[in-house]
Scaffold this active site. Structure first.
Site, PDB file in Angstrom:
ATOM      1  N   ASN A  11       0.871  -1.178   0.000  1.00 39.89           N
ATOM      2  CA  ASN A  11       0.000   0.000   0.000  1.00 39.89           C
ATOM      3  C   ASN A  11       0.909   1.229   0.000  1.00 39.89           C
ATOM      4  O   ASN A  11       1.452   1.603   1.037  1.00 39.89           O
ATOM      5  CB  ASN A  11      -0.892  -0.029   1.256  1.00 39.89           C
ATOM      6  CG  ASN A  11      -1.723   1.229   1.394  1.00 39.89           C
ATOM      7  OD1 ASN A  11      -1.889   1.985   0.432  1.00 39.89           O
ATOM      8  ND2 ASN A  11      -2.251   1.464   2.584  1.00 39.89           N
ATOM      9  N   LYS A  13       0.082   4.239  -0.436  1.00 39.76           N
ATOM     10  CA  LYS A  13      -0.608   5.446   0.080  1.00 39.76           C
ATOM     11  C   LYS A  13      -0.373   6.632  -0.846  1.00 39.76           C
ATOM     12  O   LYS A  13      -0.310   6.463  -2.058  1.00 39.76           O
ATOM     13  CB  LYS A  13      -0.154   5.747   1.515  1.00 39.76           C
ATOM     14  CG  LYS A  13      -0.165   4.530   2.421  1.00 39.76           C
ATOM     15  CD  LYS A  13      -0.011   4.893   3.871  1.00 39.76           C
ATOM     16  CE  LYS A  13       0.182   3.645   4.688  1.00 39.76           C
ATOM     17  NZ  LYS A  13       0.041   3.872   6.101  1.00 39.76           N
ATOM     18  N   HIS A  95      -9.402   1.219   4.634  1.00 43.37           N
ATOM     19  CA  HIS A  95      -8.148   1.424   5.354  1.00 43.37           C
ATOM     20  C   HIS A  95      -8.390   2.378   6.526  1.00 43.37           C
ATOM     21  O   HIS A  95      -9.219   3.281   6.436  1.00 43.37           O
ATOM     22  CB  HIS A  95      -7.089   2.000   4.400  1.00 43.37           C
ATOM     23  CG  HIS A  95      -5.725   2.004   5.005  1.00 43.37           C
ATOM     24  ND1 HIS A  95      -5.304   2.987   5.866  1.00 43.37           N
ATOM     25  CD2 HIS A  95      -4.693   1.125   4.903  1.00 43.37           C
ATOM     26  CE1 HIS A  95      -4.066   2.709   6.256  1.00 43.37           C
ATOM     27  NE2 HIS A  95      -3.675   1.585   5.691  1.00 43.37           N
ATOM     28  N   GLU A  97      -6.887   4.842   7.549  1.00 43.83           N
ATOM     29  CA  GLU A  97      -6.750   6.271   7.226  1.00 43.83           C
ATOM     30  C   GLU A  97      -8.026   6.797   6.572  1.00 43.83           C
ATOM     31  O   GLU A  97      -8.403   7.951   6.769  1.00 43.83           O
ATOM     32  CB  GLU A  97      -5.514   6.478   6.341  1.00 43.83           C
ATOM     33  CG  GLU A  97      -4.237   6.300   7.159  1.00 43.83           C
ATOM     34  CD  GLU A  97      -3.063   5.719   6.409  1.00 43.83           C
ATOM     35  OE1 GLU A  97      -3.047   5.769   5.171  1.00 43.83           O
ATOM     36  OE2 GLU A  97      -2.148   5.192   7.086  1.00 43.83           O
ATOM     37  N   GLU A 167      -5.486  -4.845  10.588  1.00 44.30           N
ATOM     38  CA  GLU A 167      -4.461  -3.826  10.789  1.00 44.30           C
ATOM     39  C   GLU A 167      -4.764  -3.050  12.070  1.00 44.30           C
ATOM     40  O   GLU A 167      -5.568  -2.099  12.048  1.00 44.30           O
ATOM     41  CB  GLU A 167      -4.443  -2.855   9.613  1.00 44.30           C
ATOM     42  CG  GLU A 167      -4.125  -3.504   8.289  1.00 44.30           C
ATOM     43  CD  GLU A 167      -3.487  -2.501   7.331  1.00 44.30           C
ATOM     44  OE1 GLU A 167      -2.372  -2.759   6.872  1.00 44.30           O
ATOM     45  OE2 GLU A 167      -4.102  -1.449   7.076  1.00 44.30           O
ATOM     46  N   GLY A 173       2.216   2.332  10.705  1.00 39.82           N
ATOM     47  CA  GLY A 173       3.160   3.434  10.533  1.00 39.82           C
ATOM     48  C   GLY A 173       3.838   3.893  11.811  1.00 39.82           C
ATOM     49  O   GLY A 173       4.411   4.972  11.862  1.00 39.82           O
ATOM     50  N   SER A 213       3.345  -2.018  10.547  1.00 41.23           N
ATOM     51  CA  SER A 213       4.781  -2.035  10.810  1.00 41.23           C
ATOM     52  C   SER A 213       5.458  -3.368  10.478  1.00 41.23           C
ATOM     53  O   SER A 213       6.386  -3.806  11.176  1.00 41.23           O
ATOM     54  CB  SER A 213       5.073  -1.603  12.259  1.00 41.23           C
ATOM     55  OG  SER A 213       4.632  -0.263  12.445  1.00 41.23           O
TER      56      SER A 213
HETATM   57  C1  PEP Z   1      -0.762   0.289   6.036  1.00 42.39           C
HETATM   58  O1  PEP Z   1      -0.821   1.474   5.791  1.00 42.39           O
HETATM   59  O2  PEP Z   1      -1.609  -0.463   5.574  1.00 42.39           O
HETATM   60  C2  PEP Z   1       0.337  -0.175   6.871  1.00 42.39           C
HETATM   61  C3  PEP Z   1       0.243  -1.350   7.403  1.00 42.39           C
HETATM   62  O3  PEP Z   1       1.380   0.696   7.069  1.00 42.39           O
HETATM   63  P1  PEP Z   1       2.810   0.340   7.746  1.00 42.39           P
HETATM   64  O4  PEP Z   1       3.276  -0.950   7.145  1.00 42.39           O
HETATM   65  O5  PEP Z   1       3.687   1.485   7.395  1.00 42.39           O
HETATM   66  O6  PEP Z   1       2.566   0.219   9.207  1.00 42.39           O
END
Ligand code: PEP
Length: 250
Positions: A11, A13, A95, A97, A167, A173, A213
């Site tokens: 992803n 983003k 997601h 976000e 998630e 992040g 992460s």
């Molecule tokens: C994501 O945005 O779906 C995500 C898991 O981000 P990160 O791997 O940076 O934590």
């Protein structure tokens, strides 16, 4: 029981330039992947044609990061029919976000998932609890409520085209990855619930991805857990390190 085909999804983003993404795609092209895995890369809408043109690794498909159901008077949006016209068959929905910054509720995400299914997409549907919810002991309730909203709308046969991405919001992040045990616990709760609702066959084939992460270092230990079927990756997917994450799904 053996695991279903894993998925490693990038992803990206709202990141990248034409130059940086071209370089990264070249790195992906040059990597030989010799196990059965579906790799997915989700660039911004405007970068989709560039990535489609450059990506030659047959293990990869290109996905959208979001979509609305219909074309029309929706300034600034991109619809599922427009994506279909670009030969995009995958979409990430819900997601955290989008839930946090753009007001996408469980009901909106469920409706979009149904719309996407009806229009022939594979959907990576994201769910996950906040830190506050985890600390209040509400993790299972939150993720099951999010899943139930989707379950309520989707016909049973749709589930072969749905991928769930667990998630935890506190892990996205932040560099604070869930432990393999924490992730497995939630994945097992989800699979058990879906087994009850959809039956053994569908639930055991459903891919449940972990996201938050994930790195080249921690992916292999997470993937060893029986109910983790791959990853949805943000930060590390913008680097060649993503290849290590793909390889960890062997
Ligand atoms: C994501 O945005 O779906 C995500 C898991 O981000 P990160 O791997 O940076 O934590």
């Amino acid at each position: 029981m053996s695991k279903p085909q894993p998925i490693a999804a990038a992803n990206w983003k709202c990141n990248g330039t034409q130059e940086s993404l071209t370089q990264l795609v070249e790195v992906f092209n040059g990597h030989k992947i010799d196990h059965d895995v579906q790799c997915v890369v989700a660039p911004t809408f405007v970068h989709i044609p560039l990535v489609q043109a450059k990506l030659r690794n047959p293990k990869f498909v290109v996905s959208a990061e979001n979509a609305i159901a219909k074309s029309g008077a929706f300034t600034g949006e991109v619809s599922m029919p427009i994506l279909k016209d670009l030969k995009i068959n995958w979409v990430i929905l819900g997601h955290s976000e989008r839930r946090t910054y753009y007001g996408e509720t469980n009901e909106i995400v469920a409706q979009k998932t149904l719309d996407a299914y009806k229009q022939g997409f594979y959907v990576i549907a994201c769910i996950g609890e906040t830190l506050q919810q985890r600390e209040a002991g509400q993790t299972a309730k939150v993720v099951l409520t999010q899943t139930q909203a989707i379950l309520k709308l989707l016909p049973k046969e749709a589930w072969s085209k749905i991928v769930l991405a667990y998630e935890p919001v506190w892990a996205i992040g932040t560099g604070k990855v869930a432990t393999p045990e924490q992730a497995q616990e939630v994945h097992a709760i989800l699979r058990k619930y879906l087994k009850e609702k959809l039956g053994d066959e569908i639930a055991s084939k459903l891919r449940i991805l972990y996201g938050g992460s994930v790195t080249g270092q921690n992916a292999a230990t997470l993937y060893k857990k029986p109910d983790i079927n791959g990853f949805l990756v943000g930060g590390a997917s913008l680097k060649p390190e993503f290849l290590q994450i793909i390889d960890a799904t062997k």
